[in-house]
Design an enzyme around this catalytic site. Structure first.
Site, short mmCIF file in Angstrom:
data_model
loop_
_atom_site.label_atom_id
_atom_site.label_comp_id
_atom_site.label_asym_id
_atom_site.label_seq_id
_atom_site.Cartn_x
_atom_site.Cartn_y
_atom_site.Cartn_z
N LYS A 271 -20.77 -4.32 -7.37
CA LYS A 271 -21.71 -4.39 -6.24
C LYS A 271 -22.63 -5.60 -6.42
CE LYS A 271 -25.01 -1.47 -3.68
NZ LYS A 271 -25.72 -0.17 -3.62
N SER B 195 -25.45 2.40 0.94
CA SER B 195 -25.38 0.96 0.91
C SER B 195 -24.17 0.40 0.17
CB SER B 195 -26.65 0.39 0.27
OG SER B 195 -26.71 0.72 -1.09
N SER C 134 -26.57 6.25 -1.67
CA SER C 134 -25.77 5.03 -1.51
C SER C 134 -24.47 4.97 -2.31
CB SER C 134 -26.61 3.81 -1.88
OG SER C 134 -27.49 3.49 -0.84
#
Lengths: 525, 95
Positions: free
Chosen positions: A87, A167, A191
């Site tokens: 990420k 997210s 998330s």
């Protein structure tokens, strides 16, 4: 099945066995994934940066440690040769890290986050950086400066592009579409778990303190926690084992032994006490979510678990309290983006207007909204009414969980109130988007571990997840209960591949390979 | 809590974010919506409840007060939009 799809469809556990047995090399495994990314990324926009050269270099090193094709060698790390996606919230040494925000344009950290360093130390290979909502603020990955990431899943007979959740949308999308064997993610209010549920993958948010936060772009420091997204519960156990551990550089990282999570998986749930929190049965809950939940209860019961209802009285207040605490911490954490030390700078008449211009140009709409809310609730005269009140409610939420865990070992609930929605379908009203996290945010507020496991498909043919919540630092129990649900439900479903070499779905805000922002030399004044 | 445009501008200035008139109008409604929604917290009796100060039930760790890192100013300023002689450069603050 082609060799490429055979290699990219493996679980981490199987790939590890194959590499150790010498059935294929880390180089081959990495090349197969890079080819998949090349074919898919135009349509899915899961990667915002691929690091092909570094990946192949790392794979070559892994192959040396593995002993090469046809040979078996056992001095390799736990994740030796396993290609992972990272990420874009994790700082990676000499590799651009932006948190998918324009304000971190061209930022190239001279250091490595502890969690990613742990993965490289275990032998893992980095394929690239994955899309996410800007600064991890969002539940759809639509708030990314690189443009939205697309869910590999579509509704049956419908080509509407769906969100992968957020997210960590890029992480979930990449794992679901076989663009990596596993991915790192972070979870502040859901998330990791919500995108895992939307993409039919496994998402594990560890206990606050289990993984170091050092080197992860900070959103809300008392809630942020890193964890893996994978295609199986076993893979989540393997990845967590490598990611977790005490780190003196994070004062909230806990000095506790990391258990052997893989070993815990085989224990089953016979005699395990599973709590069903009645307050999660919210008004207007859809029939299919209720059925899914009941199905999960039946599966655990059939495997020998004892089911009982528990009460978490303050559940409905978790989300509004979160939307005071998280923005408050964010407004403080994001004060560092001022155009002085890194990232974007937009000049002004004086230093204050330079700050204001930089932050106006650098932050997206949702980030601005949250920074403003946070600034307001922390401003003079309002602190007690908002922030202090929310932190008191947080105490009550934690107390509810403590009382429940006096009676039961683990809690079972849905992960999300709905399956994945379409790009642009939500967002006109910020609160409507926030409601996505209604079942996940309580876990962050109490600092507990939570696991989302694929449990079936919606009426639209898209994935749905069930969530297991455990006692602090008892990831082992939620993993073994998760394994039972996974086995009963058939595990990670596979989306039909429409994306390989498909034309790009939407306009990407900026090309992923954009070079570092221009540096200017100052004049002495 | 009803937020007006003047309050939006005041908060935006405190947050050091320049906002346009159009943004101020939209934010007025969005912030009002969010703050109205969090008002439901007032229903909860929190008398005598301590605010949570840590998500963990362990005391915060301490370490010896000593230098453990540093000595590489060029790395520190490497990402700066403007720097000279390993200093960050900003517009004149003091005349």
């Amino acid at each position: 099945m082609s060799k490429q799809s055979e290699l990219t469809n493996l679980t981490i556990a199987d790939a590890r066995n194959g590499l150790r047995a010498g059935d294929f090399t880390a180089h081959e495994l990495t090349e197969a994934h890079l080819a998949n990314i090349e074919a898919a990324n135009g349509a899915l926009n899961a990667y915002v940066l691929t690091t092909a050269d570094r990946a192949l270099e790392m794979a070559k090193e892994s192959d040396k440690r593995l002993g090469g094709k046809g040979k078996s060698k056992n001095d390799a790390g736990e994740l030796e040769g396993i290609p992972l996606g990272i990420k874009d919230l994790f700082a990676t040494n000499n590799v651009r890290t932006t948190a998918c925000s324009h304000i971190l344009d061209g930022f190239v950290p001279p250091y490595e986050s502890t969690v990613t360093q742990n993965l490289w130390d275990a032998g893992a290979v980095m394929l690239g950086k994955l899309n996410n909502d800007e600064f991890a603020m969002g539940s759809s990955n639509e708030n990314s400066d690189f443009g939205p990431c697309i869910n590999p899943w579509r509704r049956q007979g419908d080509e509407t592009p769906l969100v992968p959740g957020g997210s960590s949308g890029g992480s979930a999308s990449a794992v679901a579409a076989n663009l990596c064997l596993g991915a790192t993610a972070t979870d502040t209010g859901g998330s990791i778990r919500q995108p895992a549920a939307f993409t039919g993958t496994v998402g594990l948010k560890p206990t606050y303190g289990r993984c170091s936060r050092w080197g992860i772009v900070a959103f809300a420091s008392s809630l942020d926690q890193a964890g893996p997204i994978t295609r199986t519960v076993e893979d989540a156990a393997i990845m967590l084992g490598a990611m977790a551990g005490h780190d003196p550089k994070d004062s909230t990282s806990v000095d506790l032994k990391v258990p052997d999570y893989e070993k815990a998986l085989t224990k089953g749930v016979k005699g395990l006490k599973v709590g069903i929190p009645k307050e999660y049965r919210v008004d207007g809950m859809s029939g299919e979510i209720e059925d899914l939940w009941q199905q999960g209860i039946d599966w655990l019961k059939a495997a020998g678990a004892e089911i009982q209802e528990v009460s978490l009285k303050h559940t409905k207040y978790a989300l509004p309290a979160y939307y005071i605490i998280a923005p408050a911490e964010a407004s403080s954490n994001l004060a560092r983006y001022d155009g002085v030390r890194y990232g974007l700078r937009v000049e002004g008449d004086d230093i204050v207007s330079m700050y204001e211009n930089t932050r106006a140009a650098g932050f997206g709409a949702e980030v601005k909204r949250r920074v403003l809310i946070g600034t307001y609730v922390l401003s003079a005269g309002y602190y007690d009414a908002y922030y202090l009140k929310a932190q008191k409610i947080r105490t009550l939420i934690k107390r509810d969980f403590d009382q429940a865990f006096d009676k039961v070992d683990v809690l079972l609930a849905p992960t999300t109130p709905s399956p994945a929605f379409g790009i642009g379908e939500k967002g006109a009203d910020p609160v409507e988007m926030y409601l996505n996290d209604i079942f996940t945010v309580t876990v962050n507020m109490a600092g507990l571990p939570g696991l989302s496991v694929p449990a079936g498909l919606s009426g639209e043919g898209t994935p749905l997840g069930l969530q297991l919540i455990g006692r602090p630092f008892d990831e082992a129990t939620i993993l073994r209960a998760g394994r039972v649900i996974e086995e009963a439900g058939g595990g990670s479903p596979t989306p039909e591949n429409w994306w390989s070499d498909a034309p790009a779905a939407g306009k990407v805000a900026r090309p992923a390979a954009k070079s570092a922002s221009k540096k200017k030399k100052g004049k002495k004044s | 809590m009803q937020v007006d445009e003047a309050l939006v501008r005041k908060i935006a200035h405190l947050a050091r974010i320049k906002i346009t008139d159009k943004e101020a109008t939209a934010l007025k409604d969005e912030l009002t919506g969010i703050l109205k929604w969090v008002e439901q917290l007032e229903e909860v009796d929190t008398d005598g409840v301590d605010p949570m100060s840590s998500a963990e039930e362990v005391p915060l760790k301490k370490r010896a007060d000593e230098v453990t890192d540093g000595g590489y100013p060029e790395k520190i300023v490497k990402n700066a939009p403007m720097s000279e002689d390993n200093f960050f450069m900003v517009p004149t603050v003091v005349e």
